[in-house]
Write a protein that holds these residues in place. Sequence first.
Motif, PDB file in Angstrom:
ATOM      1  N   VAL A 144       9.841  10.196  28.731  1.00 52.67           N
ATOM      2  CA  VAL A 144       9.393   9.630  27.290  1.00 52.67           C
ATOM      3  C   VAL A 144       7.742   9.893  27.383  1.00 52.67           C
ATOM      4  CG1 VAL A 144       9.097   7.755  25.586  1.00 52.67           C
ATOM      5  CG2 VAL A 144      11.098   8.187  26.913  1.00 52.67           C
ATOM      6  N   PHE A 145       7.230  10.506  26.273  1.00 54.16           N
ATOM      7  CA  PHE A 145       5.793  10.447  26.118  1.00 54.16           C
ATOM      8  C   PHE A 145       5.446  10.002  24.951  1.00 54.16           C
ATOM      9  CE2 PHE A 145       5.813  14.435  23.696  1.00 54.16           C
ATOM     10  CZ  PHE A 145       7.063  14.861  24.055  1.00 54.16           C
ATOM     11  N   SER A 146       4.185  10.261  24.368  1.00 51.83           N
ATOM     12  CA  SER A 146       4.135   9.913  22.956  1.00 51.83           C
ATOM     13  C   SER A 146       2.905  10.675  22.225  1.00 51.83           C
ATOM     14  CB  SER A 146       3.769   8.353  22.872  1.00 51.83           C
ATOM     15  OG  SER A 146       2.127   8.269  23.329  1.00 51.83           O
ATOM     16  N   LYS A 147       2.979  10.643  21.017  1.00 51.11           N
ATOM     17  CA  LYS A 147       1.892  11.382  19.941  1.00 51.11           C
ATOM     18  C   LYS A 147       1.436  10.397  19.469  1.00 51.11           C
ATOM     19  CE  LYS A 147       3.736  15.591  18.199  1.00 51.11           C
ATOM     20  NZ  LYS A 147       3.915  16.636  18.975  1.00 51.11           N
ATOM     21  N   VAL A 148       0.169  10.689  18.912  1.00 52.00           N
ATOM     22  CA  VAL A 148      -0.748   9.879  18.072  1.00 52.00           C
ATOM     23  C   VAL A 148      -0.474   9.942  16.961  1.00 52.00           C
ATOM     24  CG1 VAL A 148      -2.893   9.645  19.956  1.00 52.00           C
ATOM     25  CG2 VAL A 148      -2.613  11.296  17.898  1.00 52.00           C
ATOM     26  N   PRO A 149      -0.655   8.554  16.210  1.00 51.37           N
ATOM     27  CA  PRO A 149       0.205   8.731  14.917  1.00 51.37           C
ATOM     28  C   PRO A 149      -0.578   9.383  13.842  1.00 51.37           C
ATOM     29  CG  PRO A 149      -0.719   6.417  15.482  1.00 51.37           C
ATOM     30  CD  PRO A 149      -1.113   7.242  16.641  1.00 51.37           C
ATOM     31  N   PRO A 205      10.469  -2.002  13.236  1.00 50.82           N
ATOM     32  CA  PRO A 205      11.138  -1.159  12.008  1.00 50.82           C
ATOM     33  C   PRO A 205       9.800  -0.392  11.765  1.00 50.82           C
ATOM     34  CG  PRO A 205      11.215  -3.668  11.642  1.00 50.82           C
ATOM     35  CD  PRO A 205      10.546  -3.539  12.939  1.00 50.82           C
ATOM     36  N   GLY A 206      10.452   0.973  11.501  1.00 51.44           N
ATOM     37  CA  GLY A 206       9.589   2.049  11.305  1.00 51.44           C
ATOM     38  C   GLY A 206       9.092   3.096  12.332  1.00 51.44           C
ATOM     39  N   ASP A 259       0.989  -1.211   0.073  1.00 49.50           N
ATOM     40  CA  ASP A 259      -0.123   0.094   0.009  1.00 49.50           C
ATOM     41  C   ASP A 259       0.884   1.207   0.100  1.00 49.50           C
ATOM     42  OD1 ASP A 259      -1.817   1.936   0.514  1.00 49.50           O
ATOM     43  OD2 ASP A 259      -3.170   0.806   1.785  1.00 49.50           O
ATOM     44  N   LEU A 260       0.828   1.971  -1.134  1.00 50.17           N
ATOM     45  CA  LEU A 260       1.728   3.247  -1.318  1.00 50.17           C
ATOM     46  C   LEU A 260       1.465   4.231  -0.284  1.00 50.17           C
ATOM     47  CD1 LEU A 260       1.816   3.027  -5.067  1.00 50.17           C
ATOM     48  CD2 LEU A 260       3.533   2.258  -3.719  1.00 50.17           C
ATOM     49  N   LYS A 261       0.432   4.330   0.266  1.00 50.02           N
ATOM     50  CA  LYS A 261       0.341   5.302   1.170  1.00 50.02           C
ATOM     51  C   LYS A 261       1.113   5.357   2.536  1.00 50.02           C
ATOM     52  CE  LYS A 261      -3.488   4.007   4.514  1.00 50.02           C
ATOM     53  NZ  LYS A 261      -4.777   4.174   4.794  1.00 50.02           N
ATOM     54  N   TYR A 262       1.627   4.093   2.873  1.00 52.95           N
ATOM     55  CA  TYR A 262       2.580   4.262   3.901  1.00 52.95           C
ATOM     56  C   TYR A 262       3.834   4.497   3.615  1.00 52.95           C
ATOM     57  CZ  TYR A 262      -1.301   1.440   6.125  1.00 52.95           C
ATOM     58  OH  TYR A 262      -2.620   1.247   6.510  1.00 52.95           O
ATOM     59  N   GLY A 263       4.292   5.093   2.416  1.00 46.67           N
ATOM     60  CA  GLY A 263       5.478   5.758   2.432  1.00 46.67           C
ATOM     61  C   GLY A 263       6.544   4.764   2.494  1.00 46.67           C
ATOM     62  N   VAL A 264       7.581   5.451   3.440  1.00 51.16           N
ATOM     63  CA  VAL A 264       9.094   4.567   3.323  1.00 51.16           C
ATOM     64  C   VAL A 264       8.832   3.514   4.147  1.00 51.16           C
ATOM     65  CG1 VAL A 264      11.369   4.763   3.721  1.00 51.16           C
ATOM     66  CG2 VAL A 264      10.182   6.732   2.994  1.00 51.16           C
ATOM     67  N   LEU A 265       7.772   3.441   5.291  1.00 48.18           N
ATOM     68  CA  LEU A 265       7.569   2.149   6.133  1.00 48.18           C
ATOM     69  C   LEU A 265       7.746   0.823   5.369  1.00 48.18           C
ATOM     70  CD1 LEU A 265       6.878   1.352   8.878  1.00 48.18           C
ATOM     71  CD2 LEU A 265       4.576   1.753   8.625  1.00 48.18           C
ATOM     72  N   ILE A 278       6.985   8.721   6.520  1.00 55.18           N
ATOM     73  CA  ILE A 278       5.974   7.859   7.349  1.00 55.18           C
ATOM     74  C   ILE A 278       4.681   8.507   7.690  1.00 55.18           C
ATOM     75  CG2 ILE A 278       5.901   5.977   9.002  1.00 55.18           C
ATOM     76  CD1 ILE A 278       8.844   5.801   9.061  1.00 55.18           C
ATOM     77  N   PRO A 279       3.738   8.430   6.606  1.00 56.86           N
ATOM     78  CA  PRO A 279       2.557   9.449   6.828  1.00 56.86           C
ATOM     79  C   PRO A 279       1.640   8.529   7.961  1.00 56.86           C
ATOM     80  CG  PRO A 279       2.928   8.761   4.565  1.00 56.86           C
ATOM     81  CD  PRO A 279       3.853   7.894   5.367  1.00 56.86           C
ATOM     82  N   PHE A 280       1.834   7.174   7.990  1.00 56.36           N
ATOM     83  CA  PHE A 280       1.030   6.653   9.171  1.00 56.36           C
ATOM     84  C   PHE A 280       1.714   5.728  10.031  1.00 56.36           C
ATOM     85  CE2 PHE A 280      -1.528   7.435   5.269  1.00 56.36           C
ATOM     86  CZ  PHE A 280      -2.675   8.451   5.793  1.00 56.36           C
ATOM     87  N   PRO A 281       2.430   6.139  10.909  1.00 56.09           N
ATOM     88  CA  PRO A 281       3.237   5.319  11.870  1.00 56.09           C
ATOM     89  C   PRO A 281       2.358   4.236  12.174  1.00 56.09           C
ATOM     90  CG  PRO A 281       3.915   7.593  12.159  1.00 56.09           C
ATOM     91  CD  PRO A 281       2.518   7.706  11.236  1.00 56.09           C
ATOM     92  N   ARG A 282       2.864   2.901  12.404  1.00 54.80           N
ATOM     93  CA  ARG A 282       2.079   1.937  12.862  1.00 54.80           C
ATOM     94  C   ARG A 282       1.473   2.133  14.423  1.00 54.80           C
ATOM     95  NH1 ARG A 282       1.376  -0.995   8.793  1.00 54.80           N
ATOM     96  NH2 ARG A 282       2.938  -2.014   7.728  1.00 54.80           N
ATOM     97  N   ARG A 283       2.300   2.862  15.178  1.00 54.46           N
ATOM     98  CA  ARG A 283       1.915   3.296  16.512  1.00 54.46           C
ATOM     99  C   ARG A 283       2.386   4.527  16.792  1.00 54.46           C
ATOM    100  NH1 ARG A 283       5.167  -0.766  20.568  1.00 54.46           N
ATOM    101  NH2 ARG A 283       7.164  -0.548  19.426  1.00 54.46           N
ATOM    102  N   ASN A 284       2.167   5.205  18.281  1.00 55.39           N
ATOM    103  CA  ASN A 284       2.370   6.450  18.505  1.00 55.39           C
ATOM    104  C   ASN A 284       3.916   6.714  18.511  1.00 55.39           C
ATOM    105  OD1 ASN A 284      -0.239   6.113  19.644  1.00 55.39           O
ATOM    106  ND2 ASN A 284       0.304   7.115  21.538  1.00 55.39           N
ATOM    107  N   ILE A 285       4.357   8.045  18.185  1.00 53.89           N
ATOM    108  CA  ILE A 285       5.752   8.326  17.966  1.00 53.89           C
ATOM    109  C   ILE A 285       6.014   8.662  19.362  1.00 53.89           C
ATOM    110  CG2 ILE A 285       7.072  10.466  17.180  1.00 53.89           C
ATOM    111  CD1 ILE A 285       4.074  10.434  15.537  1.00 53.89           C
ATOM    112  N   PHE A 286       7.119   7.811  19.674  1.00 48.67           N
ATOM    113  CA  PHE A 286       7.831   8.248  20.882  1.00 48.67           C
ATOM    114  C   PHE A 286       8.792   9.354  21.060  1.00 48.67           C
ATOM    115  CE2 PHE A 286       8.077   3.380  20.422  1.00 48.67           C
ATOM    116  CZ  PHE A 286       7.407   2.848  21.399  1.00 48.67           C
TER     117      PHE A 286
END
Length: 294
Positions: A113-118, A250-251, A33-39, A70-78
């Motif tokens: 460490v906190f996180s941001k939603v993807p 990964p990602g 799926d090309l929408k996931y970019g480099v992931l 990485i427009p849609f990270p699989r989970r939150n950004i650390f």
Amino acid sequence: MQFIHFSFDKQKFTGILDKTSQTIKAFDISGVDLKYGVLPIIEMLSSGKELPAFKDEQFNLNDVEVLAPIPFPRRNIFCVGKNYLEHVKEVAASGLGSGANNNAADVPSYPIVFSKVPETVIATNNPIQRHRHVTNCLDYESELAVIIGKEGRGITKENAMDYVFGYTIVNDVSARDLQKRHQQWHIAKSLDTFCPMGPVIVTKDEIDVANTSIKCWVNNELRQDGNTSQFIFDIPTIIENLSAGITLYPGDVIATGTPSGVGVGFVPPRFLDTADIIKIQVEGIGELVNVVIE
Ligand code: MG
């Protein structure tokens, strides 16, 4: 190598940017799926596969719309908080944004460490929303972000760099009043559009992360002028702490903290408003530029 995700003629592509010629070779990939970019590319490499072949057609950087790598990270950004001493001091002096840490002036003993939603991720040249209905203290944080390249848990400092794929730039956009009001930082850091990312992912071999400059301008005025040599916790230490009990994949994206010079650090504070343009430059990666809209 510089991995880039872009759109051209309403189609999405991922490829390699040649910085010298400013041209892009796009991967000829199917079943992804090309929408996931480099992931998906990072995942392919982590599973031992080779880079895909390229399409015949090449693109000029000037002709394409650059998307978040990485427009849609699989989970939150650390995200690591308070990782530069001068920033720890300016946050403490401001009285804002001390969050759950009661001793805001203290240098942390362990990474915070906190996180941001993807869903916060936006590309360079995409607008940051002002969110006037919830915040009057919109602020910027220029950061180097690590992209993980290999799954691992219990990663030691000595081996940590084996797990790094590369780096990008992140603007850890923050609502300082929400940071203070809610104590924990998750809401204040996760409003829609609060994670500009890009423009590219640069592989780890191209950057000396022990000595990389990070600069941020607001409307062409230099506000932040830091260097990763000022890290309180270096990248191996961050990865060791984070992965002690959390498997990294990964990602995964880890933002490494911001140098001093954020809006809340000024007296009086200088928060962002509509039409402000924030430009972040990280040596070896490029520029991430975003305007604030109402
Ligand atoms: Mg930050």
